[in-house]
Design an enzyme around this catalytic site. Structure first.
Site, PDB file in Angstrom:
ATOM      1  N   ASP A  85     -84.975 -48.879  49.665  1.00  0.00           N
ATOM      2  CA  ASP A  85     -84.147 -49.860  50.345  1.00  0.00           C
ATOM      3  C   ASP A  85     -83.809 -51.042  49.433  1.00  0.00           C
ATOM      4  OD1 ASP A  85     -82.737 -50.881  52.454  1.00  0.00           O
ATOM      5  OD2 ASP A  85     -84.472 -51.726  53.485  1.00  0.00           O
ATOM      6  N   HIS A  98     -76.425 -48.810  44.070  1.00  0.00           N
ATOM      7  CA  HIS A  98     -76.842 -47.412  44.282  1.00  0.00           C
ATOM      8  C   HIS A  98     -77.000 -46.683  42.949  1.00  0.00           C
ATOM      9  CE1 HIS A  98     -76.538 -47.878  48.532  1.00  0.00           C
ATOM     10  NE2 HIS A  98     -75.224 -47.995  48.558  1.00  0.00           N
ATOM     11  N   LEU A 121     -95.300 -31.836  39.661  1.00  0.00           N
ATOM     12  CA  LEU A 121     -94.872 -32.789  40.689  1.00  0.00           C
ATOM     13  C   LEU A 121     -93.940 -32.091  41.663  1.00  0.00           C
ATOM     14  CD1 LEU A 121     -94.731 -35.738  41.760  1.00  0.00           C
ATOM     15  CD2 LEU A 121     -92.739 -36.070  40.268  1.00  0.00           C
TER      16      LEU A 121
END
Length: 241
Positions: A12, A29, A123
């Site tokens: 966020d 972004h 991962l």
């Protein structure tokens, strides 16, 4: 330091970060996407096994057409770049959410990325795209009803059975959830999966969230773990400036 097996993050603050610098939201972004690549590497270095990030919610379609179009361009570029990132980090990538709402070329890139990275194990990286937890659970219920009708699902529906119909089937529940940029809410994110997750909220916007901030969040997670003697009995909430 006891590193959580699974960390979930709500990414966020990209737009507000850019606005503060006199730049368009799209710039935020882009910088947030660049930071995601770095945090994946940091998580791997620290020994995190599962990392799940909230990149685009079912509600994000309500944003301006200009911003949504910019995000779609960003997804196209990132999904292609992620082929190299996944190989570099031995990272298996999985998309959660209803990605059938995206244009066909984005869907094709998702399928290609998941297939390419399916055997990587260091991962496990989950990206929530067009994701909303209520939508996920409704889709799960409808699949269960269809399977019951066809005789593929019989007997009592247990937590394990229901979990197997969610987008996150086979993925352990998050141990730690981090939300950046100061908001104190879950925003329809992994509501079923985070029943016993520790929450960490920070005012740091996502583009500025770095390895030091990630370690700080993990240290707070460890503080609570020690406080409860290693036994967690529900969520606790920590707010950090």
């Amino acid at each position: 330091m006891n590193v959580p097996n699974h960390i979930a993050i709500i990414l966020d603050g990209n737009g507000r970060w850019a606005k503060k610098r006199g730049m368009p939201r799209s710039y935020g972004h882009v910088k947030g996407c660049e930071n995601l690549e770095t945090i994946c590497e940091n998580a791997k270095e620290l020994g995190v096994k599962y990392l799940t990030v909230y990149a685009f919610s079912t509600e994000n379609w309500k944003r301006s057409k200009e911003e949504v179009d910019g995000l779609m361009r960003l997804f196209r570029n990132y999904l292609k770049k992620c082929l190299k990132i996944s190989r570099k980090n031995d990272m298996q990538v999985r998309i959660i959410g209803d990605y059938t709402a995206f244009d066909q070329d984005i869907q094709d890139s998702i399928v290609k990325l998941e297939e390419f990275s399916k055997d990587f194990q260091t991962l496990h990286f989950q990206i929530a795209l067009n994701y909303g937890s209520r939508d996920e659970m409704l889709r799960a219920v409808n699949r269960m009803l269809a399977d019951q009708k066809e005789g593929r699902l019989q007997g009592e529906v247990t937590e394990e059975v229901f979990s197997g119909y969610l987008d996150t089937a086979g993925i352990p529940d998050p141990d730690l959830m981090i939300r950046t940029s100061g908001e104190l809410r879950l925003s329809n994110y992994l509501l079923w999966q985070m029943a016993y997750t520790e929450f960490y909220f920070t005012d740091v916007p996502w583009p500025d969230f770095n390895k030091a901030e990630l370690i700080r969040a993990i240290e707070k997670y460890n503080d609570r773990d020690r406080r409860y003697g290693g036994v967690k009995e529900g969520n606790t909430c920590s707010k950090q400036d």
